[in-house]
Scaffold this active site. Sequence first.
Site, short mmCIF file in Angstrom:
data_model
loop_
_atom_site.label_atom_id
_atom_site.label_comp_id
_atom_site.label_asym_id
_atom_site.label_seq_id
_atom_site.Cartn_x
_atom_site.Cartn_y
_atom_site.Cartn_z
N ASP A 328 0.81 -1.23 0.00
CA ASP A 328 0.00 0.00 0.00
C ASP A 328 0.84 1.27 0.00
O ASP A 328 2.02 1.26 0.38
CB ASP A 328 -0.87 0.04 1.26
N HIS A 470 3.75 -2.22 3.07
CA HIS A 470 3.78 -0.88 2.46
C HIS A 470 5.03 -0.71 1.63
O HIS A 470 6.14 -0.92 2.14
CB HIS A 470 3.73 0.19 3.57
ZN ZN Z 1 -2.55 2.99 3.31
#
Ligand code: ZN
Length: 500
Positions: A328, A470
């Site tokens: 992400d 991430h």
């Molecule tokens: Zn996020």
Amino acid sequence: MKNKRHKTRSIWIDITFSLTIILLTGAAILLILSPDKHTASSPDERPSAPPLETEEIDSNYPGIKIITKTSNDDIAPFAIQYPQSTHSTFNEKITDYITNAQKGYLEIMNSKKTFDEKTKGELNISYETLTHSSGNYSFVLVNNSNFSDSPKGQTEIRSFHLNPETGESYTIFDLLDGNSHRLNELSAIVQKAIEDDSTLQDHLLSKDVELYTKPLWKNFRNYAITDESMIFYFDEHTIADSEIGPPIISIPTAKIEHLLVDVFKQVDDKTDDTKIENSTEETDSTGVEKNDTTDDVDAESEDPIQNESSSDSNETVPSSKKVALTFDDGPDPKVTRQILETLEKHNAKATFFMLGSRVEYYPEIVKEIQEAGHELGNHTWNHADLTKLDTERIIKEINNTSAIIEKVTGEKIEAFRPPYGAVNDKVRAQSNLQIVLWDVDTLDWKHRNPQKLLQNVKEHTKDGSIVLMHDIHQSTADGLDAVLTYLENEGYQFVTVAEL
Ligand code: ZN
């Protein structure tokens, strides 16, 4: 006669003996009374390597050691202190600087001594550590040298930068994302701050202010950044006369923050008031990280398990196990690329939930993700908590993001991950995209630690899991290889969310 001669000889023996004793005693007394006497001899007789002491201790900052080197050499003493980390690139940059500073100082001393043997010098290098909540440190080295034949010493300030956890080192170029428009704006802000600085008023060399604040990267290379201020260091006798030493200009970080890459933006600033901190369950995680970077707000951690198929896990047939790795908040020019390489190495496919604002900035990376065969997902434009927005804004956040990804890649977006996993009926009603949450939270945004990344994956991954990571944290990129190796050995197949 014979007797007399014998007597005379014994007197000489006595005298010689007594003299020897007196001389030896005298020498002994001299040595005892003045133990340092030998060091005062002429330079040529001094030992070639003056006594040098090196000490290494842990600093108060995790991962940083303080190295202290001192020499009490009579003519050219020095006291040097500098930081070292576990990252060799950073360490070399600092030691190169220190070595050159020492060399320069000794060269000056040698040339001065050819005119006056009695000239003495002194070199002091000390440093200060300034921290930013993103985990990035600025080390400000102050290099001061003095010579007995000149009334005024010289001071030079140099900055070095490191995130001790990731090894990243942000130059001013990195900080502004290499963007010349941002550099222009920074230059104007700094110039104004110099003109407004009352302590500099009577010392400014106005023609040089312009020269040394021109929008050139090298003019701003010596900087430090904290959550409160960004500080720029100029060389002596550049923007101001040498009377005041190296000018230091401090600017509130809030004034400059919009120019900086996301890592250095603080939570409260990127989010406008429409993005309220968090929904109920997530209070803890964001609370902890409140001062951290925007990206860290991505406390998607405590979200409900979405993936019900995980109960189908069948440990006895390894080849049938599947896992969907998701990344992400990217794309990021450095971290995403490293992740792509690692995925390729393991022939693994993954899904990237991207922010529209970053896609706009790094379209070429989005294309690289697509070309490598990974799935592209929507993660809103600005990482907004959609449950806090009105309908119109929700639609904009989602649709603008899909639109830019589609424009860049020509591919239709199907998967959507709401930031923080925050979703309600109103949000669901605004979009036909498939909402994808996760069941394995690596907490990579929080610990930034490759070992902990692996450990979380080991503890929670099962067949059909969706793993949240991430692609904006260096530690995640660094730890991914071990994660993939582990999952491979456990018999997992890496698939996209759509394939799960
Ligand atoms: Zn996020």
